[in-house]
Design a protein around this motif. Structure first.
Motif, PDB file in Angstrom:
ATOM      1  N   ASP A 186       7.236  56.420  -6.341  1.00 18.64           N
ATOM      2  CA  ASP A 186       6.114  55.802  -5.636  1.00 18.64           C
ATOM      3  C   ASP A 186       5.913  54.335  -6.011  1.00 18.64           C
ATOM      4  O   ASP A 186       6.077  53.946  -7.167  1.00 18.64           O
ATOM      5  CB  ASP A 186       4.819  56.559  -5.939  1.00 18.64           C
ATOM      6  CG  ASP A 186       4.883  58.005  -5.490  1.00 18.64           C
ATOM      7  OD1 ASP A 186       5.426  58.269  -4.403  1.00 18.64           O
ATOM      8  OD2 ASP A 186       4.386  58.872  -6.245  1.00 18.64           O
ATOM      9  N   TRP A 187       5.509  53.551  -5.014  1.00 16.74           N
ATOM     10  CA  TRP A 187       5.172  52.147  -5.215  1.00 16.74           C
ATOM     11  C   TRP A 187       3.660  51.994  -5.190  1.00 16.74           C
ATOM     12  O   TRP A 187       2.980  52.626  -4.389  1.00 16.74           O
ATOM     13  CB  TRP A 187       5.785  51.279  -4.111  1.00 16.74           C
ATOM     14  CG  TRP A 187       7.269  51.145  -4.228  1.00 16.74           C
ATOM     15  CD1 TRP A 187       8.225  51.911  -3.620  1.00 16.74           C
ATOM     16  CD2 TRP A 187       7.972  50.186  -5.018  1.00 16.74           C
ATOM     17  NE1 TRP A 187       9.471  51.489  -3.976  1.00 16.74           N
ATOM     18  CE2 TRP A 187       9.343  50.419  -4.834  1.00 16.74           C
ATOM     19  CE3 TRP A 187       7.572  49.146  -5.854  1.00 16.74           C
ATOM     20  CZ2 TRP A 187      10.325  49.661  -5.460  1.00 16.74           C
ATOM     21  CZ3 TRP A 187       8.555  48.388  -6.468  1.00 16.74           C
ATOM     22  CH2 TRP A 187       9.908  48.648  -6.272  1.00 16.74           C
ATOM     23  N   SER A 188       3.150  51.149  -6.061  1.00 21.88           N
ATOM     24  CA  SER A 188       1.710  50.887  -6.079  1.00 21.88           C
ATOM     25  C   SER A 188       1.315  50.062  -4.859  1.00 21.88           C
ATOM     26  O   SER A 188       2.152  49.396  -4.238  1.00 21.88           O
ATOM     27  CB  SER A 188       1.313  50.137  -7.350  1.00 21.88           C
ATOM     28  OG  SER A 188       1.854  48.827  -7.346  1.00 21.88           O
ATOM     29  N   GLU A 189       0.032  50.101  -4.531  1.00 23.10           N
ATOM     30  CA  GLU A 189      -0.496  49.245  -3.477  1.00 23.10           C
ATOM     31  C   GLU A 189      -0.262  47.788  -3.902  1.00 23.10           C
ATOM     32  O   GLU A 189      -0.562  47.429  -5.036  1.00 23.10           O
ATOM     33  CB  GLU A 189      -1.989  49.506  -3.288  1.00 23.10           C
ATOM     34  CG  GLU A 189      -2.617  48.729  -2.161  1.00 23.10           C
ATOM     35  CD  GLU A 189      -2.103  49.111  -0.786  1.00 23.10           C
ATOM     36  OE1 GLU A 189      -2.103  48.232   0.089  1.00 23.10           O
ATOM     37  OE2 GLU A 189      -1.697  50.274  -0.582  1.00 23.10           O
ATOM     38  N   PRO A 190       0.293  46.939  -3.032  1.00 22.89           N
ATOM     39  CA  PRO A 190       0.533  45.546  -3.412  1.00 22.89           C
ATOM     40  C   PRO A 190      -0.767  44.820  -3.793  1.00 22.89           C
ATOM     41  O   PRO A 190      -1.789  44.991  -3.151  1.00 22.89           O
ATOM     42  CB  PRO A 190       1.146  44.940  -2.150  1.00 22.89           C
ATOM     43  CG  PRO A 190       1.762  46.106  -1.449  1.00 22.89           C
ATOM     44  CD  PRO A 190       0.834  47.256  -1.709  1.00 22.89           C
ATOM     45  N   VAL A 191      -0.667  44.035  -4.868  1.00 21.68           N
ATOM     46  CA  VAL A 191      -1.805  43.264  -5.381  1.00 21.68           C
ATOM     47  C   VAL A 191      -1.451  41.784  -5.284  1.00 21.68           C
ATOM     48  O   VAL A 191      -0.357  41.376  -5.696  1.00 21.68           O
ATOM     49  CB  VAL A 191      -2.098  43.645  -6.852  1.00 21.68           C
ATOM     50  CG1 VAL A 191      -3.196  42.783  -7.434  1.00 21.68           C
ATOM     51  CG2 VAL A 191      -2.436  45.120  -6.962  1.00 21.68           C
ATOM     52  N   ALA A 192      -2.382  40.992  -4.756  1.00 28.50           N
ATOM     53  CA  ALA A 192      -2.137  39.553  -4.616  1.00 28.50           C
ATOM     54  C   ALA A 192      -2.020  38.895  -5.985  1.00 28.50           C
ATOM     55  O   ALA A 192      -2.735  39.258  -6.926  1.00 28.50           O
ATOM     56  CB  ALA A 192      -3.273  38.899  -3.822  1.00 28.50           C
ATOM     57  N   PHE A 193      -1.118  37.925  -6.095  1.00 25.23           N
ATOM     58  CA  PHE A 193      -1.038  37.118  -7.313  1.00 25.23           C
ATOM     59  C   PHE A 193      -2.329  36.306  -7.435  1.00 25.23           C
ATOM     60  O   PHE A 193      -2.991  36.032  -6.434  1.00 25.23           O
ATOM     61  CB  PHE A 193       0.186  36.200  -7.266  1.00 25.23           C
ATOM     62  CG  PHE A 193       1.464  36.881  -7.657  1.00 25.23           C
ATOM     63  CD1 PHE A 193       1.872  36.899  -8.983  1.00 25.23           C
ATOM     64  CD2 PHE A 193       2.248  37.505  -6.710  1.00 25.23           C
ATOM     65  CE1 PHE A 193       3.044  37.535  -9.360  1.00 25.23           C
ATOM     66  CE2 PHE A 193       3.425  38.146  -7.066  1.00 25.23           C
ATOM     67  CZ  PHE A 193       3.822  38.158  -8.397  1.00 25.23           C
ATOM     68  N   PRO A 199      -5.022  33.045  -8.209  1.00 22.36           N
ATOM     69  CA  PRO A 199      -5.085  31.690  -7.630  1.00 22.36           C
ATOM     70  C   PRO A 199      -4.203  30.657  -8.336  1.00 22.36           C
ATOM     71  O   PRO A 199      -3.943  29.600  -7.767  1.00 22.36           O
ATOM     72  CB  PRO A 199      -6.557  31.310  -7.748  1.00 22.36           C
ATOM     73  CG  PRO A 199      -7.286  32.592  -7.872  1.00 22.36           C
ATOM     74  CD  PRO A 199      -6.343  33.545  -8.552  1.00 22.36           C
ATOM     75  N   THR A 200      -3.740  30.945  -9.542  1.00 17.74           N
ATOM     76  CA  THR A 200      -2.794  30.027 -10.192  1.00 17.74           C
ATOM     77  C   THR A 200      -1.458  30.027  -9.460  1.00 17.74           C
ATOM     78  O   THR A 200      -0.690  29.075  -9.567  1.00 17.74           O
ATOM     79  CB  THR A 200      -2.569  30.410 -11.671  1.00 17.74           C
ATOM     80  OG1 THR A 200      -2.224  31.790 -11.733  1.00 17.74           O
ATOM     81  CG2 THR A 200      -3.809  30.133 -12.502  1.00 17.74           C
ATOM     82  N   VAL A 201      -1.178  31.103  -8.716  1.00 21.75           N
ATOM     83  CA  VAL A 201       0.037  31.211  -7.913  1.00 21.75           C
ATOM     84  C   VAL A 201      -0.305  31.046  -6.435  1.00 21.75           C
ATOM     85  O   VAL A 201       0.178  30.134  -5.779  1.00 21.75           O
ATOM     86  CB  VAL A 201       0.768  32.548  -8.171  1.00 21.75           C
ATOM     87  CG1 VAL A 201       1.959  32.712  -7.233  1.00 21.75           C
ATOM     88  CG2 VAL A 201       1.196  32.662  -9.631  1.00 21.75           C
ATOM     89  N   ASN A 202      -1.119  31.941  -5.891  1.00 21.49           N
ATOM     90  CA  ASN A 202      -1.515  31.857  -4.484  1.00 21.49           C
ATOM     91  C   ASN A 202      -2.597  30.797  -4.328  1.00 21.49           C
ATOM     92  O   ASN A 202      -3.612  30.836  -5.010  1.00 21.49           O
ATOM     93  CB  ASN A 202      -2.024  33.201  -3.974  1.00 21.49           C
ATOM     94  CG  ASN A 202      -0.901  34.188  -3.739  1.00 21.49           C
ATOM     95  OD1 ASN A 202       0.216  33.809  -3.414  1.00 21.49           O
ATOM     96  ND2 ASN A 202      -1.194  35.463  -3.899  1.00 21.49           N
ATOM     97  N   SER A 203      -2.358  29.866  -3.420  1.00 20.65           N
ATOM     98  CA  SER A 203      -3.300  28.771  -3.167  1.00 20.65           C
ATOM     99  C   SER A 203      -3.833  28.897  -1.744  1.00 20.65           C
ATOM    100  O   SER A 203      -3.443  29.807  -1.018  1.00 20.65           O
ATOM    101  CB  SER A 203      -2.571  27.431  -3.349  1.00 20.65           C
ATOM    102  OG  SER A 203      -1.690  27.216  -2.262  1.00 20.65           O
ATOM    103  N   PRO A 204      -4.671  27.965  -1.308  1.00 24.82           N
ATOM    104  CA  PRO A 204      -5.096  27.970   0.096  1.00 24.82           C
ATOM    105  C   PRO A 204      -3.954  27.657   1.071  1.00 24.82           C
ATOM    106  O   PRO A 204      -4.110  27.805   2.265  1.00 24.82           O
ATOM    107  CB  PRO A 204      -6.169  26.877   0.155  1.00 24.82           C
ATOM    108  CG  PRO A 204      -6.703  26.800  -1.235  1.00 24.82           C
ATOM    109  CD  PRO A 204      -5.505  27.052  -2.111  1.00 24.82           C
ATOM    110  N   ALA A 205      -2.801  27.232   0.562  1.00 26.82           N
ATOM    111  CA  ALA A 205      -1.625  26.952   1.395  1.00 26.82           C
ATOM    112  C   ALA A 205      -0.683  28.155   1.374  1.00 26.82           C
ATOM    113  O   ALA A 205      -1.003  29.197   0.815  1.00 26.82           O
ATOM    114  CB  ALA A 205      -0.921  25.698   0.875  1.00 26.82           C
ATOM    115  N   GLN A 206       0.507  27.996   1.944  1.00 25.53           N
ATOM    116  CA  GLN A 206       1.481  29.084   2.009  1.00 25.53           C
ATOM    117  C   GLN A 206       2.333  29.162   0.748  1.00 25.53           C
ATOM    118  O   GLN A 206       2.872  28.165   0.289  1.00 25.53           O
ATOM    119  CB  GLN A 206       2.401  28.895   3.210  1.00 25.53           C
ATOM    120  CG  GLN A 206       3.419  30.024   3.360  1.00 25.53           C
ATOM    121  CD  GLN A 206       4.396  29.767   4.478  1.00 25.53           C
ATOM    122  OE1 GLN A 206       5.048  28.737   4.521  1.00 25.53           O
ATOM    123  NE2 GLN A 206       4.488  30.728   5.387  1.00 25.53           N
TER     124      GLN A 206
END
Length: 169
Positions: free
Chosen positions: A23-30, A32-39
């Motif tokens: 089983d794979w866990s539900e994906p969790v967002a990285f 804000p140090t990684v994910n920014s308001p940009a892509q």
């Protein structure tokens, strides 16, 4: 461990999923140090788990999309502040599709700059004493006049697989 891209908000973000048994866990967002308001479009976790390399079009970069890396901070159990790999690696054009060798010293990536043959080309740079070498174009037959990117190298560094937009593809 699986890193995925989801185009749900902020132009697209990176998520992490862990496998336990079948089983794979539900994906969790990285964070804000990684994910920014940009892509943030692609990422690679080093074999030792100490660095996350990723492509981002965040503010303050050198071009459309640049390559960054973020250190794992064990005390905080999260990813630290991202650092841009700088003008030796990044150009005024887009960089994307990162892959890091098992020893953490070689980075393969796609770039529209750095003297590409056309579109995205595959490049290689090496980290020595904290400094990245001038990127080396992997040339023909790996690179073509079309887009060649998202190279993934085998752990032994002798074979790789990549995406290519070619007339005979």
């Amino acid at each position: 461990h699986l890193i995925i891209y989801r185009d749900e908000s902020n132009g697209g973000d990176l998520y992490s999923s862990e496998r336990t048994g079948a089983d794979w866990s539900e994906p969790v967002a990285f964070p804000p140090t990684v994910n920014s308001p940009a892509q943030e479009s692609s990422a690679w976790l080093t074999a030792d788990g100490e660095w996350l390399y990723f492509a981002s079009s965040r503010e303050g970069g050198l071009g459309g999309s640049d390559i960054y890396r973020s250190p794992w901070v064990p005390e905080a159990k999260t990813w630290g502040t991202a650092e841009n790999l700088g003008p030796v690696v990044n150009t005024p054009y887009d960089e994307d599709g990162v892959c890091v060798s098992a020893d953490g010293r070689t980075l393969w990536f796609g770039s529209q700059g750095n003297g590409s043959m056309g579109g995205f080309d595959q490049f290689k740079t090496t980290l020595s004493n904290g400094v990245w070498s001038k990127p080396e174009n992997l040339c023909w037959p790996i690179n073509s006049p079309g887009d060649d990117q998202f190279l993934v190298m085998a752990p032994d560094g002798k074979r790789g697989w990549f995406n290519s937009l070619r007339a005979d593809g």
